[in-house]
Design a protein around this motif. Sequence first.
Motif: not given
Length: 579
Positions: A524-531
């Motif tokens: 979830g954290a990676a998705w927020y940062v990338v997208s």
Amino acid sequence: MGLTALIVGGVGVANAVRAFLDAKRTTIATFKCLGAPAATVTAIYLIQILLLAAVGILFGLAIGAVAPFIAIRFLEGVLPVPKEVVFYPGALGLAALFGLLITFAFSVIPLGHAREVPATALFREQSFEEGRLPSWPYLLAAAAALALLAALAIWTAEERFVATVFLAAVAGAFVLLRLVALLIAALARRSPRVHSPALRLAIGNIHRPGALTPSVVLSLGLGLALLVTLALIDGNLRRQLTGRMTEQAPNFFFVDIQSTEREGFLDILRRHSPDGTVDQVPMLRGRIIAFNDQDVTRMEVPPGGRWVLRGDRGITYEEAMPANSTLTEGSWWPVDYDGEPLVSFSAEEAGELGLKLGDTVTVNVLGRNITARIANFRQVEWESLSINFVMVFSPNTFRGAPHAWLATLTDGDATAKQEAAILREVTNAYPTITSVRVRDAIDIVDRLVGQLATAIRAAAAVALVASVLVLSGALAAGNRARTHDAVILKTLGGTRGLLIRAFSYEYMILGAATAVFALVAGGGAAWYVVSRIMNLPSSFLPDVALATLLGALVLTVGIGLIGTWRVLGQKAAPVLREL
């Protein structure tokens, strides 16, 4: 990563203090029976804990001060680090303050538990009961220390918004990890009866009073979630650089094409790449000097928008809106517009700079200050690597001004041999034109991202090492209860093999549950940062999931069995006499 390692270390402090006080149980009971006030007992052990923490902090400061002088010898060929390392006493002092605050914040609650327990219960019970919270002064002291720690972290951070979001995320992660531990225990309590004695014993160990479940989940959860986040961000960036971005990007950028060179230059491109697409726009260089007649050097600009004001910017003018842009607010100027100078501003950068429709922008171009009014905002696809500008002006703004041209060549079927021929002929015919092969630039960026990812993962490994040490401490703290369990089970006929299988099953269940949490939270954290922050496509990488699951199982089972091996060899008679 530093804050994660520090907070994980705080969990280790709480485990260590709890184990330390449990070992001093009879001493505390004796103090209370002899009439020592509870506050005095608490102060005695708090002073001991802070003295031990001070020794640990001094060792940490010594290692931290020496490490850069050693690391620079190995990093020169990997990262562009300075050749001379400077000693920063202020940073070491800040680190010492962080260490003391984290120690105090995480040791107050166990001390509060010890204070509340009467002497008679201490003589009867095997350990401190943590079913209820300590009195409000201890809760208030812990909350004040954590608040001061958060304020210090935000105040000293360059990106204060990021620090604030991170601390909020850590607080949320603590709550989630606690809920995960409670959920695991609840599921274990309600699980159907199994036939395997070892598995039945393992499930019972997960939900029994004093179980290791909260300690293991909290110890590994934060460190693994951080590593999953970094691995997914890195993987998505590398995939973007080597995949989608490479496919969409033009083959070449050509900069500083003079008007007298355009026709001959285009002839070269048509000859070597007849099926290629050539895009060209006029380009000038200008520096933003004011917004709404206010000098930008006197403005407080957020970090995300500072790059727009740093040095000269490439600017252009267009009658029609660029093909790779989308209007988000306002309207484009009509064809043959001849009113006051207008400008179209990139929406994301305008938001960072606090601009709105109707504001004015003053740029210095060729020594002249030109002021234009913002007519619209547009969404720019920077990741396409096509021609994009922060500012696009109406054509009448620069009527008659001398300028060069910027061009791109896009040909998906061009071979390396064709590209080399184009580069060679353009360079020979027009030495003043700067030719940039985009694939070479992407390869350089990919290499830099790889180097940075290696450095970041090495630093993140500190958080994971802290998690492993905390996990070891948590397991060691539970060895007293484990020893009693093992001796009683062996007395009742349990074999060493049965106990090893039971402990292995228990650690495997806890490790797998922690890995699932790390994958969900880190994903979830990676998705927020990338997208949402990088505005790039985000996808979940199965290899990261598999590595996280295997890593969690190896760590929990391996460290757990190492810690309990001595317990399994404990003689029964000495332990039974103490019960």
